[in-house]
Write an enzyme that holds these catalytic residues in place. Sequence first.
Site, PDB file in Angstrom:
ATOM      1  N   LYS A 192      -2.487  -2.227   7.874  1.00 32.09           N
ATOM      2  CA  LYS A 192      -3.707  -1.783   8.528  1.00 32.09           C
ATOM      3  C   LYS A 192      -3.850  -2.439   9.896  1.00 32.09           C
ATOM      4  CE  LYS A 192      -6.593  -0.598   4.539  1.00 32.09           C
ATOM      5  NZ  LYS A 192      -7.866  -0.869   3.845  1.00 32.09           N
ATOM      6  N   TYR A 228      -9.032 -10.932  -7.032  1.00 30.47           N
ATOM      7  CA  TYR A 228      -7.995 -11.012  -8.062  1.00 30.47           C
ATOM      8  C   TYR A 228      -8.107 -12.290  -8.890  1.00 30.47           C
ATOM      9  CZ  TYR A 228      -6.181  -7.122  -5.422  1.00 30.47           C
ATOM     10  OH  TYR A 228      -6.070  -5.914  -4.798  1.00 30.47           O
ATOM     11  N   HIS A 233      -4.171  -9.078   3.730  1.00 31.34           N
ATOM     12  CA  HIS A 233      -5.633  -9.111   3.834  1.00 31.34           C
ATOM     13  C   HIS A 233      -6.059  -9.965   5.018  1.00 31.34           C
ATOM     14  CE1 HIS A 233      -6.301  -8.140  -0.713  1.00 31.34           C
ATOM     15  NE2 HIS A 233      -6.109  -7.056   0.008  1.00 31.34           N
ATOM     16  N   HIS A 287      -2.572   2.187  -5.902  1.00 30.59           N
ATOM     17  CA  HIS A 287      -3.278   0.926  -5.677  1.00 30.59           C
ATOM     18  C   HIS A 287      -3.389   0.112  -6.968  1.00 30.59           C
ATOM     19  CE1 HIS A 287      -4.638  -0.359  -1.789  1.00 30.59           C
ATOM     20  NE2 HIS A 287      -5.659  -1.025  -2.313  1.00 30.59           N
ATOM     21  N   ARG A 338       0.863  -1.177   0.000  1.00 32.20           N
ATOM     22  CA  ARG A 338       0.000   0.000   0.000  1.00 32.20           C
ATOM     23  C   ARG A 338       0.903   1.232   0.000  1.00 32.20           C
ATOM     24  NH1 ARG A 338      -2.129  -3.429   4.100  1.00 32.20           N
ATOM     25  NH2 ARG A 338      -4.211  -4.262   3.605  1.00 32.20           N
ATOM     26  N   ARG A 386      -0.636  -2.237  -6.911  1.00 28.66           N
ATOM     27  CA  ARG A 386      -0.930  -3.324  -5.963  1.00 28.66           C
ATOM     28  C   ARG A 386      -1.865  -4.345  -6.619  1.00 28.66           C
ATOM     29  NH1 ARG A 386      -1.255  -4.552  -0.338  1.00 28.66           N
ATOM     30  NH2 ARG A 386      -3.327  -5.098   0.436  1.00 28.66           N
TER      31      ARG A 386
END
Length: 303
Positions: free
Chosen positions: A176, A284, A275, A249, A152, A252
């Site tokens: 995150k 994806y 994630h 992004h 990120r 990414r």
Amino acid sequence: MRLDRAVDDFAAHLAAERGFSEHTVRAYRSDLGQLVDFAGDRGLTVTDELSLDLLRDWLWKSSQAGLAKSTLARRSAAARGLTSWLARTGSAVADAGVRLKAPRPDQHLPRVLTRAQIEDILAGLAARAEAGDPEGLRDLAIVELLYASALRVSEVTGLDLASLDLGRLTVRVLGKGSKERVVPFGVPAQKAIVRYLEAGRPALLERATEVTNAFFLSRRGARLGTRAVYRLISGLLADLPGSGPAGPHTLRHTAATHLLDGGADLRAVQEMLGHASLGTTQIYTHVSTERLKESYRAAHPRA
């Protein structure tokens, strides 16, 4: 407790105790500020006056204003987070938002670049870096790392000198929720990073007004900000065909899709991306499937 003060305290809680990113805290504070104004227009100013009906009316008005489903979902999440925190801390009698729901956001496939497009971008950056321009060396290292490790933008700008292990070809990032993970990168990224460390960063550091351990520096020698990286990537993608966002992004998304195209395990990609849910990573696989269908339709005589 006054509702506006509760929002301030809740935002501080998200940043200090939950480890939410500055961007997320700012978005939640903005959403809840709108809720405070909405409640105030109805003469409601304290937390005990929050109700499920009020929250539903607020979301309904937001939807009538034409806000996207993704924005409504975020507003719902912000409100539920606030009311849950108020109930846990005793600042409200009950959790008013426990049954609050919002429409599911529309599922759009992310923008993904082709391998040829990535190669062209990196070749252009490499040509600029050949001249020894410190910012050119930095920009090449940033894009190589973004594509190699699917980081990120906030993770890239948050790197310190000790974050990278050039011997093991790994980078330690804080993602995150303040979750730390170690992500690999390849030899091309390593070479670009080494050149930046040898000739780019020292030149930028000479312009600094104070000592910093930040890995990527601005032209003034301070830690590089996320906006600068957004400007860099959006400039590189501006003339490329394709719809959708043109920011970091996209790299990414592209890295994750190319990994799956190459046969990478879905759970390994999930871990690499950081994630929490495998379902988030599965988007994806849909991108890979759509790309396969496009190739089939374009190449097969009986498609």
